[in-house]
Design an enzyme around this catalytic site. Sequence first.
Site, mmCIF file in Angstrom:
data_model
loop_
_atom_site.group_PDB
_atom_site.id
_atom_site.type_symbol
_atom_site.label_atom_id
_atom_site.label_comp_id
_atom_site.label_asym_id
_atom_site.label_seq_id
_atom_site.Cartn_x
_atom_site.Cartn_y
_atom_site.Cartn_z
ATOM 1 N N HIS A 156 0.822 -1.214 0.000
ATOM 2 C CA HIS A 156 0.000 0.000 0.000
ATOM 3 C C HIS A 156 0.856 1.264 0.000
ATOM 4 O O HIS A 156 0.339 2.341 -0.299
ATOM 5 C CB HIS A 156 -0.981 -0.008 1.173
ATOM 6 C CG HIS A 156 -0.392 0.268 2.517
ATOM 7 N ND1 HIS A 156 -0.018 -0.720 3.395
ATOM 8 C CD2 HIS A 156 -0.117 1.433 3.142
ATOM 9 C CE1 HIS A 156 0.448 -0.180 4.506
ATOM 10 N NE2 HIS A 156 0.407 1.138 4.377
ATOM 11 N N ASP A 178 0.259 -7.581 1.477
ATOM 12 C CA ASP A 178 0.645 -6.181 1.646
ATOM 13 C C ASP A 178 2.166 -6.026 1.666
ATOM 14 O O ASP A 178 2.720 -5.260 2.455
ATOM 15 C CB ASP A 178 0.043 -5.585 2.920
ATOM 16 C CG ASP A 178 0.134 -4.048 2.928
ATOM 17 O OD1 ASP A 178 0.129 -3.464 1.831
ATOM 18 O OD2 ASP A 178 0.222 -3.462 4.016
ATOM 19 N N SER A 207 4.978 2.376 7.920
ATOM 20 C CA SER A 207 4.607 1.232 7.096
ATOM 21 C C SER A 207 5.792 0.785 6.239
ATOM 22 O O SER A 207 6.408 1.598 5.553
ATOM 23 C CB SER A 207 3.426 1.588 6.184
ATOM 24 O OG SER A 207 2.270 1.828 6.939
#
Length: 399
Positions: free
Chosen positions: A134, A164, A246
Amino acid sequence: MPSKRLPFARFLLQSVLLGLAAAFIIGLLVPEAGPWLRARLGLTGVAGQPSQNVPAQHPPAAPHSYADAVQRAAPSVVSVYVNKVITERPILLPNPTMQRFSGITLGLPRQRLQRAQGSGVLVSPDGYILTNHHVVAGANEIQIVLWDGRVTAATIVGSDRDTDLAVLKIDGNHLPAMALDHEIPLRVGDVVLAIGNPFGLSQTVTQGIVSGLARSQALLGGPENAQSFPAVDFIQTDAAINAGNSGGALVDAQGRLIGINTFVLGRMSMDAEGIGFAIPAATARAVLAQIVEHGIVVRGWLGAEYSDAPAGSGNLPPEISHGVVLTGLYANGPAAQAGLRPGDVLLSLDGVDIIDQFDLRSRETAAAPGTEVTLAGLRAGVPFELRLQLAQRPASRPG
């Protein structure tokens, strides 16, 4: 007789006094001699009895600083900056009068540049980087900032929405990569450090513990910008993970990579605090190998959607509390071609009970495309068994 005993008693008394004087002098000059002699002889000095006061052996204390772990791991963590060109569609108001006085300019769709940031982990000396799908999804340009401030462009080798994870590549040699080739046992309560680029503050370190393991159910509410995959067992941690973390590293107290940070539950629930998740290093290692070799992650596929079988599905006997019920089939998929139907209850795969939808999804995707499997279950309460050949799971799942 007494006259003969007197010299002996005098000699004995002199020996004792001389020994005590010598012990006193040795005690003053060498204080540690007494405990050393008692330890060597196994005596307490009281009636020659073995010592009962041996200090208990305690586990090593936790370090007062994790600076060594950070120094070992931080050079492998990079900052990821992404440029994306997005298309904005004009807002159409149904009432012409509202359009006139709203101040909104109507016209053709227009494009604008959107910037995003995240983190990544160098996992090979020649420049392979693991990050989140993402973070780089839809990227037109990716810039990597290394630990020493150098900036370089990166290309996407491959990306996997289901886990992911994404693999990037930069040019370079002898880069400070973090090892992914070892298994590190984890326990709830272990100290962990999250290293990343939150809010553009590169090389930021936060500390916490492992709060939980194998959090499959958490995937039902996965990252906002990625469709999570039910076969991944997240590591749950309370180490602070913020926007920009992230794709960064989750390491243990020795600085060894144990996971790739991905999201926090607080994005879905404003009441959640200190509940973050990381993709285990073992999952990251498998995805990395497949993407480097194939450009995608190759998985087996039944060609069916399913959910946990509630009691009574397909006349499920009350004593059976496992299995899945098929909720949909993909045209020309393996399940449809084998004759399965919506509403069928699957109870076992290759003779092993199917616990729930997560168990079946994990076993389905772990098998290589082309593998023949035997499925057993119930259709309207009637047992059935059939064989089918798994296909390759589409890179982007239907639906």
